[in-house]
Design a protein around this motif. Structure first.
Motif, PDB file in Angstrom:
ATOM      1  N   PRO A 160     -34.085  26.478   4.139  1.00  0.00           N
ATOM      2  CA  PRO A 160     -33.816  25.361   5.067  1.00  0.00           C
ATOM      3  C   PRO A 160     -32.465  25.545   5.751  1.00  0.00           C
ATOM      4  CG  PRO A 160     -33.309  24.704   2.832  1.00  0.00           C
ATOM      5  CD  PRO A 160     -33.887  26.092   2.734  1.00  0.00           C
ATOM      6  N   LEU A 161     -32.273  24.843   6.853  1.00  0.00           N
ATOM      7  CA  LEU A 161     -30.991  24.937   7.565  1.00  0.00           C
ATOM      8  C   LEU A 161     -29.840  24.457   6.688  1.00  0.00           C
ATOM      9  CD1 LEU A 161     -31.939  23.710  11.160  1.00  0.00           C
ATOM     10  CD2 LEU A 161     -31.617  26.053  10.348  1.00  0.00           C
ATOM     11  N   ALA A 162     -30.102  23.440   5.873  1.00  0.00           N
ATOM     12  CA  ALA A 162     -29.045  22.944   4.990  1.00  0.00           C
ATOM     13  C   ALA A 162     -28.610  24.013   4.001  1.00  0.00           C
ATOM     14  CB  ALA A 162     -29.536  21.703   4.241  1.00  0.00           C
ATOM     15  N   GLY A 163     -29.546  24.878   3.636  1.00  0.00           N
ATOM     16  CA  GLY A 163     -29.214  25.961   2.719  1.00  0.00           C
ATOM     17  C   GLY A 163     -28.188  26.909   3.312  1.00  0.00           C
ATOM     18  N   PHE A 164     -28.336  27.213   4.604  1.00  0.00           N
ATOM     19  CA  PHE A 164     -27.361  28.075   5.267  1.00  0.00           C
ATOM     20  C   PHE A 164     -25.981  27.417   5.289  1.00  0.00           C
ATOM     21  CE2 PHE A 164     -31.379  29.534   7.210  1.00  0.00           C
ATOM     22  CZ  PHE A 164     -31.297  30.877   6.892  1.00  0.00           C
ATOM     23  N   ALA A 165     -25.948  26.117   5.545  1.00  0.00           N
ATOM     24  CA  ALA A 165     -24.679  25.403   5.607  1.00  0.00           C
ATOM     25  C   ALA A 165     -23.980  25.399   4.252  1.00  0.00           C
ATOM     26  CB  ALA A 165     -24.904  23.968   6.086  1.00  0.00           C
ATOM     27  N   VAL A 166     -24.743  25.119   3.181  1.00  0.00           N
ATOM     28  CA  VAL A 166     -24.153  25.045   1.844  1.00  0.00           C
ATOM     29  C   VAL A 166     -23.610  26.406   1.405  1.00  0.00           C
ATOM     30  CG1 VAL A 166     -24.643  24.653  -0.598  1.00  0.00           C
ATOM     31  CG2 VAL A 166     -25.539  23.077   1.127  1.00  0.00           C
ATOM     32  N   VAL A 167     -24.414  27.445   1.589  1.00  0.00           N
ATOM     33  CA  VAL A 167     -23.988  28.779   1.153  1.00  0.00           C
ATOM     34  C   VAL A 167     -22.790  29.259   1.963  1.00  0.00           C
ATOM     35  CG1 VAL A 167     -24.671  31.203   1.018  1.00  0.00           C
ATOM     36  CG2 VAL A 167     -26.270  29.414   0.306  1.00  0.00           C
ATOM     37  N   THR A 168     -22.817  29.013   3.263  1.00  0.00           N
ATOM     38  CA  THR A 168     -21.680  29.422   4.100  1.00  0.00           C
ATOM     39  C   THR A 168     -20.408  28.703   3.693  1.00  0.00           C
ATOM     40  OG1 THR A 168     -23.141  29.870   5.984  1.00  0.00           O
ATOM     41  CG2 THR A 168     -20.799  29.547   6.452  1.00  0.00           C
ATOM     42  N   GLY A 169     -20.501  27.388   3.475  1.00  0.00           N
ATOM     43  CA  GLY A 169     -19.326  26.632   3.065  1.00  0.00           C
ATOM     44  C   GLY A 169     -18.787  27.095   1.729  1.00  0.00           C
ATOM     45  N   LEU A 170     -19.685  27.380   0.775  1.00  0.00           N
ATOM     46  CA  LEU A 170     -19.271  27.803  -0.555  1.00  0.00           C
ATOM     47  C   LEU A 170     -18.510  29.122  -0.513  1.00  0.00           C
ATOM     48  CD1 LEU A 170     -19.308  27.603  -3.638  1.00  0.00           C
ATOM     49  CD2 LEU A 170     -21.574  28.702  -3.598  1.00  0.00           C
ATOM     50  N   PHE A 171     -19.090  30.113   0.153  1.00  0.00           N
ATOM     51  CA  PHE A 171     -18.439  31.427   0.170  1.00  0.00           C
ATOM     52  C   PHE A 171     -17.212  31.444   1.077  1.00  0.00           C
ATOM     53  CE2 PHE A 171     -22.527  32.637  -1.626  1.00  0.00           C
ATOM     54  CZ  PHE A 171     -22.120  33.505  -2.637  1.00  0.00           C
ATOM     55  N   SER A 172     -17.152  30.565   2.054  1.00  0.00           N
ATOM     56  CA  SER A 172     -15.941  30.458   2.867  1.00  0.00           C
ATOM     57  C   SER A 172     -14.785  29.919   2.035  1.00  0.00           C
ATOM     58  CB  SER A 172     -16.192  29.550   4.076  1.00  0.00           C
ATOM     59  OG  SER A 172     -17.150  30.117   4.949  1.00  0.00           O
ATOM     60  N   VAL A 173     -15.088  28.945   1.180  1.00  0.00           N
ATOM     61  CA  VAL A 173     -14.059  28.408   0.289  1.00  0.00           C
ATOM     62  C   VAL A 173     -13.608  29.479  -0.704  1.00  0.00           C
ATOM     63  CG1 VAL A 173     -13.602  26.733  -1.547  1.00  0.00           C
ATOM     64  CG2 VAL A 173     -14.794  26.015   0.534  1.00  0.00           C
ATOM     65  N   VAL A 174     -14.533  30.297  -1.174  1.00  0.00           N
ATOM     66  CA  VAL A 174     -14.167  31.405  -2.066  1.00  0.00           C
ATOM     67  C   VAL A 174     -13.193  32.349  -1.356  1.00  0.00           C
ATOM     68  CG1 VAL A 174     -15.014  33.463  -3.252  1.00  0.00           C
ATOM     69  CG2 VAL A 174     -16.276  31.307  -3.437  1.00  0.00           C
ATOM     70  N   GLY A 175     -13.466  32.635  -0.073  1.00  0.00           N
ATOM     71  CA  GLY A 175     -12.555  33.477   0.695  1.00  0.00           C
ATOM     72  C   GLY A 175     -11.182  32.842   0.835  1.00  0.00           C
ATOM     73  N   LEU A 176     -11.141  31.527   1.007  1.00  0.00           N
ATOM     74  CA  LEU A 176      -9.864  30.822   1.115  1.00  0.00           C
ATOM     75  C   LEU A 176      -9.086  30.907  -0.200  1.00  0.00           C
ATOM     76  CD1 LEU A 176      -7.827  28.978   2.479  1.00  0.00           C
ATOM     77  CD2 LEU A 176      -9.307  27.027   1.920  1.00  0.00           C
TER      78      LEU A 176
END
Length: 247
Positions: A160-176
């Protein structure tokens, strides 16, 4: 006269008793002055001389990888021992004195003086995370509108589109989090972050080939892995360079 040695990335607080009326000369490497508010100040090269009385400087930091040395001369030690093969360049900044009593004291015990820099990096990272999440979700929506099903045969489910948003946000925070850690402990945080982030991005391109999806879905997933990387890596690397002041 005494010599202060700073290893790569080391930070030494300015103590009143040690710097009262003292004159320092950088004899090796580079030394960065840390201002009262924790922000990075000028970087002084070899043969640069400076006083710290009434300047608002609270710490000295080595922004490089090699050991830097500062020769500190007190009034009673004479000036003949502070000779150099080049004219000494002096630095002083009374604009930051803020009614000092005459000397700069060190920060309170347990404080690193880096909080403002960390706040700036975190702010940049969170803004980049929101931008990366929005861009990836929009790209996924456009791909789906173009006919990409995003079906995973192994599970029989559709992403689902929400899945892309959640995964992107999670790994972006990991990068931060990685960027914050490198700013704290690395002498070259920007370069190391780019290398680490690019390596992790390359590894993340492998799963789309392993889930058994059709060609359109595989290609779309590859592209959606690159979208957040294109947003996060430049933003965090630029912020790290600004805050580390490493040449």
């Amino acid at each position: 006269m005494r010599t202060l040695a700073l290893r790569g990335g080391a930070r030494v607080a300015v103590v009143a008793a040690e710097w009262h009326d003292a004159f320092g000369v950088v004899t090796r490497g580079r030394v960065q002055l840390e201002l009262r508010d924790g922000e990075p100040g000028p970087v002084l090269g070899r043969d640069a001389g400076f006083w710290l009385r009434g300047t608002g400087v609270r710490a000295l930091r080595n922004p490089g990888r090699r050991t830097a040395r500062v020769r500190v001369v007190t009034p009673g030690a004479g000036t003949a021992t502070c000779q150099s093969t080049h004219p000494v360049r002096q630095w002083r900044n009374d604009m930051n004195s803020m009614n000092d009593t005459g000397v700069v004291t060190g920060p309170a015990p347990g404080r690193t003086g880096r909080t403002p820099r960390f706040r700036g990096l975190v702010g940049t990272g969170l803004a980049a995370t929101l931008a990366a999440t929005a861009a990836t979700t929009l790209a996924a929506a456009l791909a789906r509108a173009a006919g990409v099903g995003f079906e995973i045969p192994e599970s029989g489910e559709t992403i689902p589109l929400a899945g892309f948003a959640v995964v992107t946000g999670l790994f972006s925070v990991v990068g931060l989090v990685i960027a914050v850690a490198l700013l704290r402990w690395s002498a070259r945080p920007a370069g190391r972050f780019v290398w680490t982030a690019v390596s992790l991005t390359a590894v993340s391109l492998l799963p789309p080939f392993l889930v058994g999806a059709d060609t359109a879905t595989t290609v779309a997933l590859l592209g959606l892995h690159l979208v957040p990387a294109a947003v996060m890596i430049p933003a965090l690397a630029r912020s790290l360079r600004t805050r580390s002041v490493v040449g």
